[in-house]
Design an enzyme around this catalytic site. Structure first.
Site, PDB file in Angstrom:
ATOM      1  N   CYS A   2       0.825  -1.192   0.000  1.00 33.19           N
ATOM      2  CA  CYS A   2       0.000   0.000   0.000  1.00 33.19           C
ATOM      3  C   CYS A   2       0.862   1.245   0.000  1.00 33.19           C
ATOM      4  O   CYS A   2       2.083   1.196  -0.056  1.00 33.19           O
ATOM      5  CB  CYS A   2      -0.914  -0.001   1.224  1.00 33.19           C
ATOM      6  SG  CYS A   2      -1.870  -1.515   1.416  1.00 33.19           S
ATOM      7  N   ILE A  53      -4.375  -7.677  -0.560  1.00 34.01           N
ATOM      8  CA  ILE A  53      -3.629  -8.934  -0.634  1.00 34.01           C
ATOM      9  C   ILE A  53      -4.200  -9.960   0.343  1.00 34.01           C
ATOM     10  O   ILE A  53      -4.402 -11.121   0.012  1.00 34.01           O
ATOM     11  CB  ILE A  53      -2.132  -8.700  -0.327  1.00 34.01           C
ATOM     12  CG1 ILE A  53      -1.528  -7.646  -1.266  1.00 34.01           C
ATOM     13  CG2 ILE A  53      -1.358 -10.015  -0.393  1.00 34.01           C
ATOM     14  CD1 ILE A  53      -1.421  -8.057  -2.703  1.00 34.01           C
ATOM     15  N   ILE A 291      12.764 -11.890 -17.633  1.00 40.57           N
ATOM     16  CA  ILE A 291      13.071 -10.966 -18.714  1.00 40.57           C
ATOM     17  C   ILE A 291      14.304 -11.479 -19.440  1.00 40.57           C
ATOM     18  O   ILE A 291      15.324 -11.800 -18.820  1.00 40.57           O
ATOM     19  CB  ILE A 291      13.336  -9.547 -18.160  1.00 40.57           C
ATOM     20  CG1 ILE A 291      12.030  -8.929 -17.663  1.00 40.57           C
ATOM     21  CG2 ILE A 291      13.975  -8.663 -19.212  1.00 40.57           C
ATOM     22  CD1 ILE A 291      11.019  -8.625 -18.747  1.00 40.57           C
ATOM     23  N   SER A 363      10.947 -12.577  -4.610  1.00 38.71           N
ATOM     24  CA  SER A 363      12.210 -12.269  -5.277  1.00 38.71           C
ATOM     25  C   SER A 363      13.372 -12.925  -4.544  1.00 38.71           C
ATOM     26  O   SER A 363      13.221 -13.419  -3.422  1.00 38.71           O
ATOM     27  CB  SER A 363      12.436 -10.748  -5.320  1.00 38.71           C
ATOM     28  OG  SER A 363      12.940 -10.290  -4.074  1.00 38.71           O
ATOM     29  N   GLY A 364      14.548 -12.891  -5.150  1.00 41.39           N
ATOM     30  CA  GLY A 364      15.756 -13.413  -4.522  1.00 41.39           C
ATOM     31  C   GLY A 364      16.660 -12.331  -3.982  1.00 41.39           C
ATOM     32  O   GLY A 364      17.826 -12.599  -3.675  1.00 41.39           O
TER      33      GLY A 364
END
Length: 635
Positions: A2, A53, A291, A363-364
């Site tokens: 948010c 969420i 990507i 993510s890493g």
């Protein structure tokens, strides 16, 4: 995920303009397009933009306690909220929702300012307690979520998730801070707690700020730090087993969601580890997004596909053209202040792709800092062994002279760039590491800054950022020290900033299992030979992943998420670089020696030197100035 915003009257109980607060909230509509909420009372205004969420039906904010005397606006996730609810209920608190946000108000009532010590997650929140006439601000331990604040010219205190929230207030002091400019050209960002504007600050990670009406603004208070003790006597086999348990727990907590969830998959070790663990914890296929680049030198998509195929993920790939530089001005507006990491371009694109398929992505990020993955760590340790062999009093004049006299060889691999090595050996460990990570090093900043701007700096050097943090590190171990520095600077100012703004621009929540603070604390206790062994970084991490990931993913050279700047600036962006860096906007700023900028452009475009990273840094600063940044030094 948010966006929060608000105003607080430090002295009285004025009524704040609803139009003003609405404008401040709406400039970050992208952070929360699902709903907007407000709370007004004399002397206080809270605003919230929601990206739904968890608890989609009843998690609206601002959210209150039972008698509405405590209100909170919150950005982030408290991953352990489900375990805190029964504990708080046993203390008599009544829950009306199933959201993690409600845990914050009841935890405040139960434990006061120490409530943050109980939270496991990424968060930035502002809590108003009417009975105590107190505004309480907090930011997560590793700075995953941002929080900006400042005192406006009318005496009100303003805060928000992005700097643009404060910029929407007419009372923000928008004079550029020369010290922030110095930090930016050294590091690529203005380091916490500084922002580019004199009138705004960032709340440091792992800190809280408690404001009470009628009292002066105190210094922020730290509630957490990481200690690199390196004293865990654990065996390799036991460390592998415990790491796997900890990683599974961290990722399991971050898979709680009522909306579509997936992961970034770059083909590197960290993101591949996250995806492999998610697949082990999931009953169905994991959604993954990658990507690719049309330039083979920058393309890792084949390794991402290798992992996706192994775990039968729902894999989505898009190719970014190697001339994808049209985002330059958009990025400037997105980050609000100068920000120089060119990997913001592919990060923006992968978030754009992910949002087409999911609302939450894991993510890493954070793995290199804690596991010892950066190549620069191994180089620093090699140089440190040479520094340890000779006292600084001998090294500084001897290797300083060699570093000055030796020709610069940008074209050579770093290990063969004797000038860089000599310069590093001539310094102490902290100064050497600062020198190695600086985009424009001391000599280059001295060349490009104007004499008048250098007088404004008054001798300030961005090295002081590293000195300050090194003084808090409580370790003299050279590897632990630079890992600590990266956790306090690069991870926060560069990586987390990049991912937060790029993801929120697309209303995408990104979660960070490798930054789980219990995991970070545990790793900080491990000896260095479980992090770097010989020339292999992330030794323990890779050993733990051998059963689940191909060797081609684990043990290939690290590529990174880069873009071909050197070629851009000698090819398709050649004219734009020259026009912008030698034009009126840069000249009028008063910051630069324009002849030095012209020489840099000439030397790069002729092929005599590779100034690609410094030129990008200058380009992004020019874009910031052209987009509305006022001149430096109080212009």
């Amino acid at each position: 995920m948010c966006g929060i915003a608000g105003l607080f009257d430090l002295e009285g109980r004025r009524d704040f303009s609803r139009d003003l607060v609405t404008r401040m909230s709406d400039v970050q509509y992208h952070r929360g397009p699902d709903e907007g909420g407000y709370h007004f009372e004399p002397g206080v205004a809270l605003a919230h933009r929601r990206l739904s969420i968890i608890d989609l039906a009843t998690g609206q904010q601002p959210l209150f306690n039972e008698d509405h005397s405590v209100a909170v606006v919150f950005n982030g996730e408290i991953y352990n909220y489900q375990s805190l609810v029964p504990e708080l209920e046993a203390l008599g608190h009544v829950f009306r929702t199933h959201s993690d946000t409600e845990v914050i108000v009841h935890a405040w009532e139960a434990w006061g300012e120490a409530c943050v010590e109980r939270f496991r997650g990424m968060f930035a929140f502002a809590l108003w307690d009417r009975n105590r006439q107190t505004l309480f601000l907090a930011r997560d331990r590793l700075g995953v979520k941002p929080l900006f604040y400042g005192v406006m010219k009318d005496g009100s205190f303003a805060f928000g998730s992005e700097l643009k929230v404060l910029m929407a207030h007419p009372g923000l002091d928008r004079r550029i801070d020369p010290l922030a400019v110095e930090e930016y050209f050294a590091l690529g960002y203005a380091a916490e707690p500084r922002t580019i504007f004199k009138g705004a600050a960032k709340l440091d990670p792992g800190h809280t700020l408690t404001l009470r009406r009628g009292q002066p603004i105190p210094a922020s208070r730290p509630y957490w730090d990481v200690r690199f003790t390196l004293d865990n006597p654990i065996s390799l086999d036991d460390a592998v087993a415990e790491l796997n348990e900890r990683l599974h727990e961290s990722i399991r907590l971050r898979m709680i969601s009522e909306v579509p969830l997936g992961a970034f998959l770059s083909g590197g070790v960290d993101s591949s580890a996250v995806v492999a663990t998610m697949a082990d914890l999931s009953s169905g296929p994991v959604n993954t997004c990658s990507i690719g680049f049309d330039d083979p030198a920058f393309n890792e998509s084949e390794f991402a596909k290798m992992v996706a195929d192994r775990y039968h993920t729902n894999h989505h790939t898009e190719t970014v053209m190697s001339d994808d530089f049209d985002l330059i001005d958009k990025l400037s507006a997105l980050y609000d202040e100068p920000y120089a990491d060119s990997s913001a371009i592919p990060t923006y694109r992968v978030c754009e792709l992910a949002r087409k398929h999911v609302t939450v992505a894991l993510s890493g990020d954070g793995g290199d800092e804690s596991f010892g993955g950066y190549r620069r760590y191994r180089l620093h340790m090699m140089e440190q062994r040479m520094r340890d062999a000779m006292p600084l009093g001998l090294r500084r004049p001897l290797f300083g002279a060699l570093g000055y006299a030796y020709p610069k060889a940008d074209w050579a691999p770093r290990m063969f760039r004797a000038k860089t090595t000599f310069q590093a050996i001539a310094r102490d460990s902290v100064e050497a590491y600062f020198h190695s990570v600086s985009i424009l090093r001391n000599d280059l900043r001295s060349q490009v800054f104007s004499d008048s701007f250098k007088r404004e700096l008054g001798g300030y050097n961005a090295l002081e950022v590293f000195r300050r943090h090194a003084g808090n590190a409580q370790t003299e171990d050279p590897l632990a020290q630079i890992q600590y520095l990266d956790l306090k600077t690069y991870l926060v100012g560069d990586i987390n900033t990049k991912v937060d703004r790029a993801s929120m621009a697309h209303s995408l929540e990104v979660r960070e299992p490798l930054m789980d603070h219990p995991l970070v604390e545990w790793l900080a206790g491990l000896p260095n030979d479980l992090k770097i062994r010989g020339q292999e970084g992330k030794f323990l991490f890779k050993k733990s992943l051998e059963p689940v990931l191909p060797n081609d993913v684990l043990y290939r050279p690290k590529m990174g998420f880069a873009v071909p700047l050197a070629r851009w600036f000698r090819g398709p962006l050649k004219d734009r670089v020259r026009e912008r860096l030698t034009g009126a906007v840069m000249a009028d700023s008063g910051v630069f020696d324009m002849a030095a900028l012209t020489r840099m452009v000439d030397d790069h475009q002729s092929g005599r030197r590779d100034y690609s990273a410094p030129l990008w840094t200058l380009m992004m600063f020019e874009s910031f100035l052209r987009g509305g940044g006022s001149g430096a030094g109080g212009q």
